[in-house]
Structures are given as structure tokens and as C-alpha cells.
Scaffold this motif. Structure first.
Motif, mmCIF file in Angstrom:
data_model
loop_
_atom_site.group_PDB
_atom_site.id
_atom_site.type_symbol
_atom_site.label_atom_id
_atom_site.label_comp_id
_atom_site.label_asym_id
_atom_site.label_seq_id
_atom_site.Cartn_x
_atom_site.Cartn_y
_atom_site.Cartn_z
ATOM 1 N N GLU A 19 0.821 -1.202 0.000
ATOM 2 C CA GLU A 19 0.000 0.000 0.000
ATOM 3 C C GLU A 19 0.858 1.255 0.000
ATOM 4 O O GLU A 19 0.490 2.262 -0.591
ATOM 5 C CB GLU A 19 -0.938 -0.004 1.199
ATOM 6 C CG GLU A 19 -2.047 -1.023 1.053
ATOM 7 C CD GLU A 19 -2.864 -1.194 2.327
ATOM 8 O OE1 GLU A 19 -2.759 -0.346 3.223
ATOM 9 O OE2 GLU A 19 -3.600 -2.174 2.403
ATOM 10 N N ALA A 20 2.000 1.203 0.656
ATOM 11 C CA ALA A 20 2.879 2.366 0.721
ATOM 12 C C ALA A 20 3.470 2.689 -0.645
ATOM 13 O O ALA A 20 3.870 3.827 -0.893
ATOM 14 C CB ALA A 20 3.989 2.132 1.736
ATOM 15 N N THR A 21 3.521 1.705 -1.541
ATOM 16 C CA THR A 21 4.118 1.931 -2.850
ATOM 17 C C THR A 21 3.077 2.137 -3.940
ATOM 18 O O THR A 21 3.434 2.451 -5.073
ATOM 19 C CB THR A 21 5.019 0.743 -3.249
ATOM 20 O OG1 THR A 21 4.220 -0.437 -3.333
ATOM 21 C CG2 THR A 21 6.136 0.547 -2.258
ATOM 22 N N VAL A 22 1.800 1.978 -3.622
ATOM 23 C CA VAL A 22 0.740 2.132 -4.613
ATOM 24 C C VAL A 22 0.407 3.609 -4.748
ATOM 25 O O VAL A 22 0.123 4.289 -3.776
ATOM 26 C CB VAL A 22 -0.513 1.327 -4.211
ATOM 27 C CG1 VAL A 22 -1.665 1.627 -5.164
ATOM 28 C CG2 VAL A 22 -0.217 -0.145 -4.187
ATOM 29 N N GLU A 23 0.463 4.097 -5.962
ATOM 30 C CA GLU A 23 0.185 5.497 -6.227
ATOM 31 C C GLU A 23 -1.320 5.719 -6.304
ATOM 32 O O GLU A 23 -2.050 4.916 -6.876
ATOM 33 C CB GLU A 23 0.841 5.884 -7.544
ATOM 34 C CG GLU A 23 0.893 7.356 -7.779
ATOM 35 C CD GLU A 23 1.745 7.681 -8.986
ATOM 36 O OE1 GLU A 23 1.245 8.409 -9.843
ATOM 37 O OE2 GLU A 23 2.876 7.196 -9.062
ATOM 38 N N CYS A 24 -1.772 6.809 -5.725
ATOM 39 C CA CYS A 24 -3.190 7.150 -5.761
ATOM 40 C C CYS A 24 -3.609 7.539 -7.173
ATOM 41 O O CYS A 24 -2.816 8.109 -7.934
ATOM 42 C CB CYS A 24 -3.482 8.310 -4.811
ATOM 43 S SG CYS A 24 -3.315 7.871 -3.071
ATOM 44 N N PRO A 25 -4.866 7.258 -7.508
ATOM 45 C CA PRO A 25 -5.387 7.712 -8.799
ATOM 46 C C PRO A 25 -5.387 9.240 -8.853
ATOM 47 O O PRO A 25 -5.440 9.911 -7.823
ATOM 48 C CB PRO A 25 -6.828 7.189 -8.814
ATOM 49 C CG PRO A 25 -6.895 6.153 -7.748
ATOM 50 C CD PRO A 25 -5.852 6.500 -6.749
ATOM 51 N N THR A 26 -5.365 9.776 -10.054
ATOM 52 C CA THR A 26 -5.429 11.231 -10.216
ATOM 53 C C THR A 26 -6.841 11.717 -9.912
ATOM 54 O O THR A 26 -7.801 10.921 -9.878
ATOM 55 C CB THR A 26 -5.073 11.634 -11.660
ATOM 56 O OG1 THR A 26 -6.087 11.127 -12.538
ATOM 57 C CG2 THR A 26 -3.694 11.123 -12.065
ATOM 58 N N ASP A 27 -6.979 13.026 -9.726
ATOM 59 C CA ASP A 27 -8.312 13.608 -9.529
ATOM 60 C C ASP A 27 -9.204 13.309 -10.731
ATOM 61 O O ASP A 27 -10.400 13.059 -10.579
ATOM 62 C CB ASP A 27 -8.215 15.124 -9.318
ATOM 63 C CG ASP A 27 -7.603 15.489 -7.978
ATOM 64 O OD1 ASP A 27 -7.528 14.622 -7.081
ATOM 65 O OD2 ASP A 27 -7.193 16.655 -7.819
ATOM 66 N N ASP A 28 -8.625 13.351 -11.927
ATOM 67 C CA ASP A 28 -9.402 13.051 -13.132
ATOM 68 C C ASP A 28 -9.912 11.615 -13.123
ATOM 69 O O ASP A 28 -11.054 11.351 -13.525
ATOM 70 C CB ASP A 28 -8.568 13.291 -14.393
ATOM 71 C CG ASP A 28 -8.332 14.771 -14.671
ATOM 72 O OD1 ASP A 28 -9.092 15.614 -14.145
ATOM 73 O OD2 ASP A 28 -7.383 15.076 -15.413
ATOM 74 N N GLN A 29 -9.071 10.679 -12.684
ATOM 75 C CA GLN A 29 -9.505 9.283 -12.615
ATOM 76 C C GLN A 29 -10.605 9.099 -11.578
ATOM 77 O O GLN A 29 -11.570 8.370 -11.819
ATOM 78 C CB GLN A 29 -8.322 8.375 -12.290
ATOM 79 C CG GLN A 29 -7.334 8.247 -13.432
ATOM 80 C CD GLN A 29 -6.063 7.551 -13.013
ATOM 81 O OE1 GLN A 29 -5.477 7.867 -11.971
ATOM 82 N NE2 GLN A 29 -5.618 6.603 -13.827
ATOM 83 N N LEU A 30 -10.468 9.757 -10.416
ATOM 84 C CA LEU A 30 -11.507 9.656 -9.393
ATOM 85 C C LEU A 30 -12.813 10.266 -9.896
ATOM 86 O O LEU A 30 -13.894 9.700 -9.690
ATOM 87 C CB LEU A 30 -11.050 10.337 -8.096
ATOM 88 C CG LEU A 30 -9.874 9.681 -7.381
ATOM 89 C CD1 LEU A 30 -9.448 10.518 -6.184
ATOM 90 C CD2 LEU A 30 -10.196 8.259 -6.956
ATOM 91 N N GLY A 31 -12.713 11.402 -10.575
ATOM 92 C CA GLY A 31 -13.908 12.027 -11.143
ATOM 93 C C GLY A 31 -14.563 11.151 -12.190
ATOM 94 O O GLY A 31 -15.799 11.029 -12.239
ATOM 95 N N ALA A 32 -13.749 10.525 -13.016
ATOM 96 C CA ALA A 32 -14.294 9.627 -14.045
ATOM 97 C C ALA A 32 -14.981 8.423 -13.411
ATOM 98 O O ALA A 32 -16.003 7.950 -13.915
ATOM 99 C CB ALA A 32 -13.182 9.178 -14.991
ATOM 100 N N LEU A 33 -14.461 7.949 -12.291
ATOM 101 C CA LEU A 33 -15.112 6.850 -11.579
ATOM 102 C C LEU A 33 -16.496 7.280 -11.110
ATOM 103 O O LEU A 33 -17.479 6.569 -11.307
ATOM 104 C CB LEU A 33 -14.262 6.399 -10.388
ATOM 105 C CG LEU A 33 -14.874 5.275 -9.547
ATOM 106 C CD1 LEU A 33 -14.813 3.952 -10.303
ATOM 107 C CD2 LEU A 33 -14.187 5.164 -8.207
#
Length: 71
Positions: A19-33
Motif C-alpha cells: 500500500e505504501a508503494t501504490v500510487e493514488c489515482p489522479t483527480d481526473d480518474q476519481l472524477g471519471a469513476l
């Protein structure tokens, strides 16, 4: 360096490291979700991330609820 993990859960240390190495999705990806605009594979990847990331989950919940915060 000490690591805090549950001794009754041998996988906790590994999951914490991943989890410490997993990059968060971008704001655009979260918005698209939120807008149901991701393909199934990407939606599953982002959804899996949300299962582990309180910060991203809070962003998505706020977006779904229509919470708007101004500085």
C-alpha cells in the motif's frame, strides 16, 4: 526502522508495504469513476485502491454527495 503490524495477521506487514508503494489515482480518474466514465478494468483498479485508501475514498464520497469546499 520498526513496523507496526498485527502479529495475528501475517499478511499485514506485506499489505502495508504494498500500500505504501501504490500510487493514488489522479483527480481526473476519481472524477471519471464517479461519473461512470472508466472502462471496467480501470474502474476495478480504482475501486480496489479505494478499498485501501481512506483519503481517496473520502474524496469520492464527497464528490458523490456533492460536497463542495472552497478555500
Amino acid at each position: 526502522m520498526s513496523h507496526s503490524h498485527d502479529k495475528n495477521d501475517p499478511g499485514a506487514y506485506f499489505r502495508a508495504a504494498v500500500e505504501a508503494t501504490v500510487e493514488c489515482p489522479t483527480d481526473d480518474q476519481l472524477g471519471a469513476l464517479v461519473e461512470h466514465a472508466l472502462d471496467a478494468t480501470e474502474a476495478a483498479r480504482v475501486g480496489s485502491h479505494l478499498d485501501r485508501c481512506d483519503a481517496c475514498r473520502a474524496i469520492v464520497i464527497a464528490a458523490v454527495r456533492g460536497d463542495v469546499r472552497t478555500p
